[in-house]
Structures are given as C-alpha cells and as structure tokens.
Design a protein around this motif. Structure first.
Motif, short mmCIF file in Angstrom:
data_model
loop_
_atom_site.label_atom_id
_atom_site.label_comp_id
_atom_site.label_asym_id
_atom_site.label_seq_id
_atom_site.Cartn_x
_atom_site.Cartn_y
_atom_site.Cartn_z
N GLY B 71 18.84 12.73 54.08
CA GLY B 71 18.53 11.47 53.42
C GLY B 71 17.69 10.67 54.39
O GLY B 71 16.53 10.95 54.57
N ALA B 72 18.32 9.67 55.03
CA ALA B 72 17.65 8.94 56.10
C ALA B 72 16.34 8.31 55.66
O ALA B 72 15.31 8.43 56.32
CB ALA B 72 17.43 9.85 57.31
N GLY B 73 16.36 7.64 54.52
CA GLY B 73 15.17 6.92 54.08
C GLY B 73 14.32 7.68 53.09
O GLY B 73 13.29 7.17 52.63
N ALA B 74 14.71 8.91 52.72
CA ALA B 74 13.96 9.71 51.74
C ALA B 74 14.98 10.55 50.99
O ALA B 74 15.65 11.39 51.59
CB ALA B 74 12.95 10.60 52.46
#
Lengths: 496, 458
Positions: B71-74
């Motif tokens: 995930g981490a922003g995307a």
C-alpha cells in the motif's frame, strides 16, 4: 446575410441535471462479492473514529451513470470532432493504441514499490523513453519525474539554483521575455527568484541589445520559449546563449513549442542548458480536459548531479534499478517516479513514428501553420511578419474598429463548428488570435477553418452584432463570469 | 506515417499555394549550422501490432499475476469497468482545459460534481479541480497555510508518507520555510508532547496524515486543538481515500490535501494520480489550482465556468498562488465516476471490506510476529515486526507469486525488522493464509541467501 456554415449543423442535445438531483435512497450501481473473512465490528475497531454518515453522496444506478456522463460528454468539443487550433497547446491527434498499451495488466497494475526484480518492464520503459528524449533534445541527461510543464519548469529552476549555489552564489534573478507563458514568472517566484522582464524587438524576438544591457552576475538564467509564443524561431539563439554563458548564466528553454523542432533541430545543439518537454503537447498524450500532463526535464552534463532522485541505472548484473544515492540532488518533486502512464503513451507515439515519422510530423505542423497564415493574411492583421513556424499570431486590429474583439470572433467560430484559437495571448500582441493547427489537420479541415474565419470577418463588416452575440448554437450562451467570481458557488447543496 | 492526413500531392499543393518550392524553405529561419542533417537515432517506425507486442512483453516483466500486500500511498482497489468506458469517450479524452465554457459544459459540470463530492467526503466547504498528486497537494497546502497565516515555519509529522516529506522539503527549501519534524508515539500516532514543545508563534501549520503512513488513524481533534491554540492551521493529508467510507473525516482540519488514487485510478507504477485540496470557504482565495463555479447565461440557464482565476498564473504571473496550469482532469473524472458508482452506501460497504480483510490479516500475521502500534485504531494497513529480516520473507513470498509488505527500515531505521502490510477488498483469504504460512517458516528452516535478500532490497 446568412452565413454559410459548412462544417457543423445544430442537433438535438440531451439535457442532464446534476447527479445529486437524480439520487434516491436504495438505488445502487455496485455489488461486492461475499466477504471471505470474518465480518468485523466497526464500532469496536474504530471507536470514536467511526464514520456514521456520508452526507449527500449520490445513490444512482449504472444506466443512469452511463447516460449522465455520456450526455455531458456530448456538450464538449474535442480533437476527435475536429480542428482544435489552440496556440501553444498543440492539440494533436491522441492515438488510441497509446490508450490500449497503457492498460495492459502489468503496466496498469504495477505497484511503485514492488521489488525491482519484478519491475524490469517498467524500468525498461523509463530507460527507453529517457534515452529517446535525450536524443531528440540533444541534451545529456533527463528526469521524468515532473507531473506537468509548470512542474518541469520548477524542477529545472531548482537545478539552476543548485548549480549556481555549487558555484558559490545562487544569484537573484530570472530574465523572462514579455512574450512568455504565465507559468514562467509564477515558477520563478516559487523558486524564490525575482523576475525581470525582457522586451522583444520589432521582429518579435529577444532584443539582443536589451539582453546585453540586462545580463549580469545577478542573473541565474533566461527562460526562453523557442519558437516563442509568436511562433517565431529565435534566430539569434546562439548569440543569446553566448551572452548568458559569458556572465555565468544558464539558458532555460520552455519546450512548450517543441512540436516545431523535433527531428529538425536539437536545443542541446544551439546552446540550451536545461529544458522541459510537455509529453501532453509534443508527444500526443491526451489533454483529458486539463490533464494529466508530464513535464520531463532534460539537462546538460553540468546539471546532471542535481537531478531529482531516484534515477534509473543499470546494475552490475545487467538488470535495471533505481539509484537514490544522489548527494547533490535538488530532492524529490513528486512521490514515486512521475506520471508513468504518460511515459507509456509517449513511447508508443514515438515508436509509431520513428525518426522519419517524427520529422514528417514537424514538417507538416509548420506547413499547416504557414498555410493558415497565407490563407488569412490580409483578412486579419498580422502584427509580426517574421517567418512562422508551428503557430501564427494575428490581431483583431481590423475588426476592433467595428467593436469586435478577439474573444467575440472566437465565440463566433464555435458556431462554425470549430474550437476557438487561443485568445488575448501572447501579451505583446493586443487582441491576439493565436492559431496552432498542428500536423493533424488535412487540407479540407484547414480550408473550412480559413473559410469560417473569412466569413466571420465579413460578418464583422456587415452585421457585427451577430458576432458580438455569439455563440448562437450552443447549449448555453455566454456565461456570467463576473457573477461567478463575485458570489462563488463552488459546490452543489441540497435545497433546504 | 499513419497519423498524418496528407498525401504527397497535398503537401506539394500546399507549398505551391504558399509560394514555396520546398519544405526546407519553411525551416530557413533556423540557422543552417544547427539544423539536423541526419535521422534521429531512435528505433525505426513500428506497426501497431509491434507496439502492442512490445508493451505486452514489458507487462510480463512487471509483476503481472502477483498478489500484493503493498500500500504505502498507492492502493490496488477494484475499478468498475464503466470508468474506462466513459473516460474513453473522445469528448472527455481529447478536450483541452475548459476555458471556452460554451463548448466545455461536460467537463465543467463533471468537475463541479467532483468538487461537491470531495467536500461531502472530507467535510470541507470547497475543493479544487485537482492537483498533480497527494505529495504536491500537501506541499502546496502548506504553502497556502504560510500565505494565510503570514507565518513561515511548519511542523510535519514523521508519520507522514516519507516521500511526501521529501517533496515538501524540496518545495520549502527556497521559500524560507523551516520544517520541523514531530515524532510518533508508541501507538503510532503523532507525539502530542513533541508537538507542544516545537509549536510556536511562528508556526504556520501542522501537517499530519490520517490514516497515517503506518495505517494508524490520528486523534485529529487533539492535534487541531494544539495547532489552533497556537494560532496555527492544521493541514491533514489523506492518502487512502477509501478510508473516508468508514473513518470520520478530519473535520477539525483547516486544509485537507488528498490523494484520490484509491477511487478508481490504476496503480500505474506510481502515476498519474489525482491530488486535491479542500478547505474552508474563507480560505478559497489563497487556494491553488482551478475551480469551477456555477453561474447563468444571458437567458438565465444554469451553466458552469472556471472561476476565481485571479489566483492563477495566466492572470497573476509571478504573484499567483501557484504555478500550476495543467492538472489531472481526466484522472479526476475517473475519481468522479468511481465516487458516483459506489455513492453513499457503497463507499461505506467497500471500506468495511477493507477493514475486515486487514483485521483478518493482522490477526493471522500477528501470530507469526508482533503487530506494532496496536493501541490506536487503524484502517487497511498495519505494521508487522518479525524476528527475520522482512526482505528475506519477501524473497520467499515472491516464490509464491506474492509481494509482501514494505520493509520500513529504509524510512524508519529504528523500526528494524518491521514491514507495512496492506489489504484491500481485492486481497483474498487464500493469499493472506499463504503469506502467514511463509512468514511462519523460521529463518533456520529456509535457505534464503544474502544475495536473494539484496535482490528485493529497495
């Protein structure tokens, strides 16, 4: 007089309200699969952070959504419908294969943080496009990170500043010609440089004497669009570069008008130190109603250490990877690696063209602009007779005598089935009509355009009110922009 | 060349009409010493079938067919098919910025609806038409706060996406905006004592993310109280838009800088995405980016126009609120269609699925390691600490066609063997169970060589 409008015929246009006005509880356009893990107690998990209500979000069915957006789409003009001669915007054909390849599974669904080992496809695309753009511009290195032209300008000027700082003095000013795009001065301000205006000479080019007088050790760079916004190639470009370089300044080229040069001449060969490209102009990625764009920045060797991190490198084992270890970098200008989907489209466009196709494209773009100039010279005032490259700028001087301005002519052009040209820009031409046909127009389409423009000029003479009241054939007539700005209504609200 | 609508005879006829003998004369304004006398050294012209082949090949080499916990922003969410059907209409795809309102009502009305829905979801009063992405939206929101307060320094949560922090640092460097970092506490939330210590009368704003980079939902009200008590604004970044379906929006914020990629935008190896800024009505004149407003035409019919343009570069030049011109319009249209499809009820249900999958995964993986920051609520991401280097675990997972969580050591050295895991509605129970099994294989029972570890190291 009844004008002969050959390109367009009015047709029934569907009405459509706001989506919120179609909403009613219980309608749905979605369905989730059964949950394959245990359900959770949201109140227990989230406590006071739990959201109870989503306000006025719509509830509609799928067919309503399809009709809603399809109906609205028919209210837009588009390249797919015809010539879109916006000067400096390069509204060329957006090839459909670009859209197809951007949606291939591994390209559309690649995660930016997936291991490099399984990112070789994306890395190869980054590398291939970088190398091609370096060859096209004649520069030494490139970053693809900036998300649009103005973002590229900022990145370029950050590198200019970092370079000067490394020489011991960041300097204070950026010189910008009076014909420049508004983004240039706005960008200089964002990088904390002051802007000094540079006037144009009688031919619409940089005034060499003025440049010599204004150039000193406080000037970090000159931001130059070439060909400039008059569609004129700066013939003294090398002299300009020499004047800057002699005092330690750099030459920044705004590549907005690169469609006039690809395959014919390379900015790196005529003294440019740093420049941005607009993939959404020159390299055919769709404008999409205002974006997304992509603004790669190409630089000469002296600026390479300052490129944003990361950069793509070939590792010892021959595979590709990202290098984050860039001690002199200006930093990151965007999360991840840039508008990757636009790189895919631009690369597909370049592959479809090859060296011969790109050169022919440039030649056709310049030929088309000159054909329009030839067709309308005499009917409209041509303030600068200097040779035209990819766009031509007329003025409304002749029509203004009848009280008709460039915006009125533009609005009337809509009735003739065309999108208007760029109005009232560049600022050095009062009442400008800035026309860029691009290579995508056939003789037939341009002849229709020339006829339309001539017919409007005749209307101005015989019945100016028709032009002043235009457009007559659109869903809405001219909108009250003053009221919109004075009492802004920026969102829908339910009637209370 | 197949995109060019001219025959050789057409070109001849045009040259003749203009009174030129050859096309070279058109390029005479370019000094001859700079004109390129050779072909560009780029690949030859390719057939459409070859181009499709080329990109299919690249696709095969790019993680095709892997299940992912990144995930981490995307975020990988399902994209309803009508998004692509509708944005592929040439009238949306191949139109320019809607400056000519009479023939751009489709784009303008859709942006107006986008602005409205962003307001509804964020609890703000106005939203702009889009920014480049979440990272630049956050940086521009901070600059907006600086203009609004007349103060210059900024406090940023360390739990803000590390790349967003890097972008802010780049933007701030030359604006004379000192950036201080506030650390996180044991629950993964902003350390309020740290904030109290560093906030001052010179602080323009506090920038946090919620859910933050660790997936933890911040106590926004408590942060807002400290910021406002000190006359500073609160800017909240949201990177996982789907959270808005079930997580209370940061209503106490003054500016929200959002990444809307989760709403129907492909991962696309990092872009194009869709940033957006939302704020209070009273701050609108310092907002960057385009705005669409409602008005009427001469006959009193409702219509939409670009408005408050006096904030923008094409009018204000060096005095503009930002240099932004091209934005992310078509991506904002994807977001708009996604929000319309899921709507008031669907977004909540979708968010619940995300919550349930992540809760199950945290439970399963937590048995093999330690879930950090357990004291605070979270949405669809969590931090798993293992005794084994997560890069070694990921190396083994790749063998099962699974991409494991993002190792955090690079961004947070003190977190050691921790990794950030994400689940969405598309994560299957099978993938979670398989991943949990692979994590369970202890270091001693595996042959993962150091070389392999380095291969997946980022």
């Amino acid at each position: 007089m009844k004008p002969s409008i050959r390109k367009a015929t009015p047709q029934v246009s569907q009405n459509e309200g706001l989506i919120f006005e179609k909403s009613s509880p219980g309608k749905t356009a979605w369905k989730l699969p059964p949950l394959d893990v245990p359900e959770v107690n949201t109140s227990k998990l989230l406590g006071s952070s739990e959201r109870k209500d989503l306000g006025n979000m719509p509830e509609v069915s799928e067919i309503e959504i399809i009709r809603h957006f399809t109906r609205m789409s028919t209210w837009n003009y588009a390249i797919d419908l015809g010539m879109y001669p916006l000067g400096s915007c390069t509204m060329k054909y957006n090839p459909r294969v670009n859209e197809v390849v951007a949606r291939v599974e591994g390209i559309a669904n690649g995660h930016p943080y997936q291991p490099e080992k399984i990112s070789q496809g994306a890395l190869q695309i980054l590398k291939a496009l970088s190398e091609i753009l370096i060859e096209i511009t004649g520069m030494d290195a490139i970053t693809l990170q900036p998300a649009a032209g103005a973002h590229g300008e900022m990145t370029g000027l950050l590198m200019v500043r970092a370079y000067h700082q490394s020489q011991g003095n960041a300097r204070k000013k950026i010189l910008i010609p009076d014909s420049a795009h508004g983004t240039n001065p706005a960008t200089a301000a964002m990088v904390s440089y002051t802007v000094e205006n540079l006037k144009s000479d009688s031919r619409g080019m940089v005034d060499i004497a003025a440049l010599e007088a204004q150039m000193n050790e406080d000037v970090a760079a000159l931001m130059l669009t070439n060909p400039n916004t008059l569609g004129v190639f700066e013939q003294n470009i090398h002299k300009i570069a020499d004047i800057l370089h002699a005092k330690g300044g750099l030459l920044y080229m705004d590549g907005a008008n690169m469609n006039a040069l690809v395959g014919k001449v390379r900015p790196g060969d005529f003294g440019v130190d740093v420049m941005h490209l607009n993939l959404h102009k020159t390299f055919s990625t769709p404008h999409g109603g205002g974006g997304p764009g992509s603004g790669p920045v190409a630089v000469k060797k002296i600026l390479e250490p300052f490129l944003p991190a990361p950069v793509v490198i070939t590792k010892a084992d021959g595979t590709l990877g990202f290098n984050y270890d860039r001690p002199q970098t200006v930093g990151r200008v965007r999360a991840f690696y840039g508008n990757f989907g636009m790189f895919v489209r631009a690369l597909a466009y370049i592959q479809a063209n090859g060296p011969d196709g790109l050169r022919q494209t440039t030649e056709d773009a310049v030929l088309n602009a000159n054909y329009i100039r030839h067709g309308l010279e005499g009917t409209y005032d041509l303030p600068y007779s200097t040779p035209t490259m990819h766009e031509v700028v007329f003025s409304d001087k002749l029509q203004a005598k009848k009280g008709v301005k460039t915006m009125d002519i533009a609005k009337r052009l809509i009735d003739y089935g065309f999108h208007p040209y760029t109005t009232a820009f560049p600022l050095i031409v009062p009442g400008a009509l800035m026309i860029e046909p691009t290579e995508s127009e056939s003789i037939e389409e341009m002849d229709l355009f020339i006829d339309a423009m001539k017919s409007i000029a005749q209307e101005v003479e015989e019945n100016p009110q028709t032009v002043l009241d235009a457009p007559h054939s659109t869903r809405v007539s001219r909108l009250d922009e003053t009221a919109a700005a004075r009492k802004p209504v920026l969102r829908w609200k339910p009637q209370s | 060349m197949r995109y060019l609508p001219k025959s050789p005879a057409d070109r001849e006829a045009m040259l003749k009409a203009i009174g030129l003998r050859s096309v070279d004369e058109l390029f005479a304004p370019i000094p001859s010493e700079y004109r390129l006398a050779r072909d560009l050294k780029i690949p030859r012209q390719m057939a459409e079938s070859e181009i499709v082949d080329f990109f299919r090949q690249r696709s095969h080499e790019n993680g095709e067919g892997y299940a992912s916990f990144l995930g981490a922003g995307a975020y990988l969410h399902y994209r309803p098919v009508i998004i692509d059907s509708l944005i592929s209409r040439g009238e949306f795809l191949t139109a320019y910025t809607p400056y000519q309102a009479e023939i751009s009502q489709g784009t303008l009305q859709s942006i107006f609806e986008f602005q409205t829905m962003i307001c509804e979801l964020t609890g703000m009063e106005v939203a702009n038409a889009s920014m480049y992405d979440g990272s630049t939206a956050a940086a521009e929101a901070v600059m907006m706060a600086v203009r609004l307060t007349g103060r210059r320094s900024v406090i940023v949560a360390r739990s803000l996406h590390p790349e967003y922090r890097e972008v802010l640092a780049t933007y701030a460097t030359h604006q004379g905006m000192p950036v201080a970092i506030a650390d996180f506490n044991d629950s993964g939330r902003l350390n309020l004592r740290d904030l109290e210590k560093s906030i001052s009368a010179g602080t323009a704003c506090v920038l946090i993310q919620s859910p933050n980079f660790f997936g933890t939902i911040e106590d926004v009200a408590a942060v807002a109280e400290i910021a406002h008590k000190n006359g500073a604004l609160l800017v909240v970044s949201i990177t996982e838009a789907v959270s808005l379906g079930i997580v209370e929006p940061p209503r106490e914020a003054d500016i929200i800088a959002m990444e809307a990629q989760s709403f129907g935008v492909p991962l696309g190896f990092g872009g194009p995405y869709c940033g957006v800024i939302a704020t209070r009505e009273k701050f609108v004149r310092q907002m960057p980016g385009r705005l669409v407003g409602q008005t009427t035409d001469k006959q009193g019919r409702r219509g939409f126009v670009l408005t408050l343009a006096t904030r923008e570069q094409h009018i204000r030049r060096e005095k503009a609120t930002s240099n932004i011109c091209t934005n992310q319009a078509l991506v904002a249209l994807m977001v708009n269609i996604f929000m319309t499809v899921y709507g008031k009820v669907g977004l909540k249900e979708l968010a619940k699925h995300n919550l349930a999958k992540a809760a199950y995964a945290a439970n399963q993986l937590g048995k093999q390691g330690k879930i950090l920051f357990n004291a605070a609520p979270r949405f669809n991401e969590f931090v798993l600490e293992t005794t084994e280097d997560p890069r070694a675990i990921n190396s083994r997972l790749l063998g099962h066609k699974i991409v494991g969580g993002l190792p955090l050591k690079k961004f947070y050295p003190e977190l050691g063997n921790a990794a950030l895991w994400c689940c969405t509605e598309l994560t299957t129970r099978t993938a979670i169970d398989t991943a949990a099994g692979v994590v369970a294989e202890s270091e001693s029972s595996t042959q993962s060589s150091k070389e392999e570890v380095e291969e997946v190291a980022r």
